[in-house]
Design a protein around this motif. Sequence first.
Motif, PDB file in Angstrom:
ATOM      1  N   GLY A 161      14.372  38.242  29.775  1.00  0.00           N
ATOM      2  CA  GLY A 161      12.926  38.038  29.816  1.00  0.00           C
ATOM      3  C   GLY A 161      12.154  38.944  28.887  1.00  0.00           C
ATOM      4  N   GLN A 162      10.971  38.491  28.539  1.00  0.00           N
ATOM      5  CA  GLN A 162      10.001  39.334  27.831  1.00  0.00           C
ATOM      6  C   GLN A 162       8.619  38.779  28.170  1.00  0.00           C
ATOM      7  N   ARG A 163       7.603  39.650  28.117  1.00  0.00           N
ATOM      8  CA  ARG A 163       6.241  39.206  28.425  1.00  0.00           C
ATOM      9  C   ARG A 163       5.260  39.773  27.405  1.00  0.00           C
ATOM     10  N   THR A 164       4.511  38.876  26.779  1.00  0.00           N
ATOM     11  CA  THR A 164       3.457  39.276  25.844  1.00  0.00           C
ATOM     12  C   THR A 164       2.160  39.413  26.642  1.00  0.00           C
ATOM     13  N   PRO A 165       1.459  40.549  26.541  1.00  0.00           N
ATOM     14  CA  PRO A 165       0.179  40.671  27.247  1.00  0.00           C
ATOM     15  C   PRO A 165      -0.776  39.541  26.824  1.00  0.00           C
ATOM     16  N   PHE A 166      -1.518  38.994  27.786  1.00  0.00           N
ATOM     17  CA  PHE A 166      -2.319  37.805  27.512  1.00  0.00           C
ATOM     18  C   PHE A 166      -3.315  38.012  26.375  1.00  0.00           C
ATOM     19  N   ARG A 167      -4.028  39.142  26.377  1.00  0.00           N
ATOM     20  CA  ARG A 167      -5.048  39.327  25.335  1.00  0.00           C
ATOM     21  C   ARG A 167      -4.445  39.368  23.941  1.00  0.00           C
ATOM     22  N   ALA A 168      -3.294  40.019  23.817  1.00  0.00           N
ATOM     23  CA  ALA A 168      -2.625  40.099  22.506  1.00  0.00           C
ATOM     24  C   ALA A 168      -2.115  38.715  22.094  1.00  0.00           C
ATOM     25  N   GLY A 169      -1.501  38.015  23.027  1.00  0.00           N
ATOM     26  CA  GLY A 169      -0.936  36.702  22.723  1.00  0.00           C
ATOM     27  C   GLY A 169      -1.999  35.677  22.382  1.00  0.00           C
ATOM     28  N   ILE A 170      -3.117  35.740  23.108  1.00  0.00           N
ATOM     29  CA  ILE A 170      -4.162  34.725  22.902  1.00  0.00           C
ATOM     30  C   ILE A 170      -4.906  34.995  21.595  1.00  0.00           C
ATOM     31  N   ARG A 171      -5.044  36.263  21.241  1.00  0.00           N
ATOM     32  CA  ARG A 171      -5.715  36.592  19.980  1.00  0.00           C
ATOM     33  C   ARG A 171      -4.896  36.056  18.801  1.00  0.00           C
ATOM     34  N   GLU A 172      -3.588  36.271  18.875  1.00  0.00           N
ATOM     35  CA  GLU A 172      -2.695  35.798  17.819  1.00  0.00           C
ATOM     36  C   GLU A 172      -2.718  34.256  17.743  1.00  0.00           C
ATOM     37  N   SER A 173      -2.780  33.603  18.898  1.00  0.00           N
ATOM     38  CA  SER A 173      -2.739  32.134  18.931  1.00  0.00           C
ATOM     39  C   SER A 173      -4.033  31.495  18.422  1.00  0.00           C
ATOM     40  N   LEU A 174      -5.173  32.115  18.762  1.00  0.00           N
ATOM     41  CA  LEU A 174      -6.468  31.468  18.507  1.00  0.00           C
ATOM     42  C   LEU A 174      -7.155  31.932  17.232  1.00  0.00           C
ATOM     43  N   TRP A 175      -6.655  33.015  16.658  1.00  0.00           N
ATOM     44  CA  TRP A 175      -7.281  33.568  15.453  1.00  0.00           C
ATOM     45  C   TRP A 175      -7.581  32.511  14.382  1.00  0.00           C
ATOM     46  N   PRO A 176      -6.642  31.582  14.072  1.00  0.00           N
ATOM     47  CA  PRO A 176      -6.931  30.595  13.016  1.00  0.00           C
ATOM     48  C   PRO A 176      -8.085  29.653  13.359  1.00  0.00           C
ATOM     49  N   PHE A 177      -8.456  29.576  14.655  1.00  0.00           N
ATOM     50  CA  PHE A 177      -9.491  28.621  15.078  1.00  0.00           C
ATOM     51  C   PHE A 177     -10.849  29.295  15.293  1.00  0.00           C
ATOM     52  N   LEU A 178     -10.918  30.576  14.935  1.00  0.00           N
ATOM     53  CA  LEU A 178     -12.186  31.302  15.089  1.00  0.00           C
ATOM     54  C   LEU A 178     -13.181  30.774  14.075  1.00  0.00           C
ATOM     55  N   VAL A 179     -14.347  30.336  14.534  1.00  0.00           N
ATOM     56  CA  VAL A 179     -15.341  29.744  13.633  1.00  0.00           C
ATOM     57  C   VAL A 179     -16.031  30.822  12.802  1.00  0.00           C
ATOM     58  N   ASP A 180     -16.444  31.897  13.467  1.00  0.00           N
ATOM     59  CA  ASP A 180     -17.182  32.949  12.770  1.00  0.00           C
ATOM     60  C   ASP A 180     -16.233  34.071  12.356  1.00  0.00           C
ATOM     61  N   LYS A 181     -15.748  34.004  11.111  1.00  0.00           N
ATOM     62  CA  LYS A 181     -14.749  34.969  10.661  1.00  0.00           C
ATOM     63  C   LYS A 181     -15.347  36.368  10.388  1.00  0.00           C
ATOM     64  N   ARG A 182     -16.664  36.485  10.561  1.00  0.00           N
ATOM     65  CA  ARG A 182     -17.254  37.820  10.362  1.00  0.00           C
ATOM     66  C   ARG A 182     -16.709  38.802  11.387  1.00  0.00           C
ATOM     67  N   TRP A 183     -16.205  38.258  12.513  1.00  0.00           N
ATOM     68  CA  TRP A 183     -15.600  39.091  13.551  1.00  0.00           C
ATOM     69  C   TRP A 183     -14.548  40.034  12.970  1.00  0.00           C
ATOM     70  N   ARG A 184     -13.869  39.538  11.935  1.00  0.00           N
ATOM     71  CA  ARG A 184     -12.820  40.301  11.249  1.00  0.00           C
ATOM     72  C   ARG A 184     -13.294  41.723  10.895  1.00  0.00           C
ATOM     73  N   GLN A 185     -14.494  41.798  10.323  1.00  0.00           N
ATOM     74  CA  GLN A 185     -14.999  43.107   9.873  1.00  0.00           C
ATOM     75  C   GLN A 185     -15.186  44.061  11.042  1.00  0.00           C
ATOM     76  N   THR A 186     -15.757  43.541  12.150  1.00  0.00           N
ATOM     77  CA  THR A 186     -16.092  44.456  13.257  1.00  0.00           C
ATOM     78  C   THR A 186     -14.839  45.032  13.885  1.00  0.00           C
ATOM     79  N   VAL A 187     -13.749  44.282  13.852  1.00  0.00           N
ATOM     80  CA  VAL A 187     -12.562  44.764  14.551  1.00  0.00           C
ATOM     81  C   VAL A 187     -11.637  45.576  13.665  1.00  0.00           C
ATOM     82  N   PHE A 188     -11.529  45.148  12.392  1.00  0.00           N
ATOM     83  CA  PHE A 188     -10.504  45.773  11.553  1.00  0.00           C
ATOM     84  C   PHE A 188     -11.037  46.811  10.581  1.00  0.00           C
ATOM     85  N   HIS A 189     -12.364  47.010  10.529  1.00  0.00           N
ATOM     86  CA  HIS A 189     -12.884  47.976   9.565  1.00  0.00           C
ATOM     87  C   HIS A 189     -13.776  48.999  10.238  1.00  0.00           C
TER      88      HIS A 189
END
Length: 313
Positions: free
Chosen positions: A285-313
């Motif tokens: 077994g292995q378990r991916t934490p939900f927030r990490a897994g969902i962020r990775e899954s949904l990132w390509p469908f994010l409409v407002d990509k400006r979010w990128r700046q607030t989190v990664f910079h």
Amino acid sequence: EDVDIPSRRVLITGATGLLGRAVFKEFNENNWNAVGCGYRRAQPRFEQINLLDSIAVHDIIHDFQPHVIVHCAAERRPDIVESQPDAASQLNVAASANLAKEAAGVGAFLIYISTDYVFDGTSPPYKETDVPNPLNLYGKTKLEGEKAVLENNEETAVLRIPVLYGEVERLEESAVTVMFDKVQFSNKSANMDHWQQRFPTNVKDVAAVCRQLAEKRMLDPSIKGIFHWSGNEQMTKYEMACAIADAFNLPSSHLRPITDSPVVGALRPKNAQLDCSKLEMLGIGQRTPFRAGIRESLWPFLVDKRWRQTVFH
């Protein structure tokens, strides 16, 4: 130079679907010779096989001689099963029974993917030995499928899993990711189920369980029978939607929790939590934490990509 083809062979049905893609990738990346089959979306990447065509199924299994077959293909949408019961029964029960027979014919270890919906949700958590009592036709067809594969091939493993999410091709592919648009478009309020208790489970984790089960089975023939795997974060759809909003720094005040049991569609169990200790005790077994897994899954469908700046910079 010679290409090293791994000697361990696995055949994956439903390889074009959400779970099947992850299972194919997991085996392929871990030194298995994996062949995936699908139907509508198969070509060019996967073999196109209609699982209701018993001759085609016989032929691919006898040609490829897999050691392991992971049977992911199913009609898994409860409301579709209710409206198309015969087609669902053909795929979920008849095709599964035939696959089990063919697997037995070549000595392949079959992993049949089943569901937490075989339980009625009144007394969780459920062990593998607990008596199933499905509330809807989907759960009934999957339970009939379990019985059919075990009757036709006692060397089978049944793996019951709950609601899945992961890298989707379209948001509608998962009951979890489909909520993303309601979360993102916060200009109108959205009602979210806050009654049914779910355990969202990443397809990558289920794929790892399938591979670990298969590899353990190659060493130990006693690995068979019924197993449970699930994420361990309990959430309603409302809570998942809030967690998705949180993962992307989006507002969630427009999401409205609905605490009544749903009145439309197929009946759902209130809480069909699966006890996973049997696999855990095998070291699987292995378990991916939900927030990490969902962020990775949904990132390509994010409409407002400006979010990128607030989190990664």
